[in-house]
Design a protein around this motif. Sequence first.
Motif, mmCIF file in Angstrom:
data_model
loop_
_atom_site.group_PDB
_atom_site.id
_atom_site.type_symbol
_atom_site.label_atom_id
_atom_site.label_comp_id
_atom_site.label_asym_id
_atom_site.label_seq_id
_atom_site.Cartn_x
_atom_site.Cartn_y
_atom_site.Cartn_z
ATOM 1 N N ALA A 1 -24.719 -50.445 -28.457
ATOM 2 C CA ALA A 1 -24.946 -49.442 -27.414
ATOM 3 C C ALA A 1 -25.731 -50.017 -26.244
ATOM 4 N N ARG B 1 -25.508 -44.864 -22.957
ATOM 5 C CA ARG B 1 -26.569 -43.910 -23.247
ATOM 6 C C ARG B 1 -26.019 -42.585 -23.782
ATOM 7 N N ASP C 1 -25.332 -44.349 -28.243
ATOM 8 C CA ASP C 1 -26.780 -44.455 -28.421
ATOM 9 C C ASP C 1 -27.211 -43.619 -29.622
ATOM 10 N N LEU D 1 -32.181 -46.693 -27.743
ATOM 11 C CA LEU D 1 -32.252 -47.297 -26.417
ATOM 12 C C LEU D 1 -33.480 -46.777 -25.678
#
Length: 129
Positions: free
Chosen positions: A20, A68, A95, A99
């Motif tokens: 990710a 994201r 995500d 993150l």
Amino acid sequence: MKQISGEVLSFSLSAAEMEAAGGTLTLQVSSNIDYSVKIDASCTGWIASSDTKAIDINNYHYFISPNRSDNEREGKLIISGKNGDIVAAFKQKGDDGSLPKAEGYVKYSDNSPAQGVVVSDGFTCVTTD
């Protein structure tokens, strides 16, 4: 090296699935015919070529932006030869909450009460009063 007869157009990717967090993806093309490589139109917001003139012409490097979003996404690079196209596809994980949050942005979701402009990495730029 043994000479291969006939037309050859093949590829390999440095990863079939990206984390990710994004990063660098390398597409290596082997060919004895003319070809071109382009980013699929649906992926231009999050895949960018990072090639320079100094890089070997058979290796194409792409920067993959962080994903994201909670959802996995699929990237496509299209290699076009005189007999048609072949697609180098890869996946990028969504995500899982690990993150780092981008400063000045909030996580975007369909239920979000935030008002703003959605940008390609799944964040909304929010104006505060």
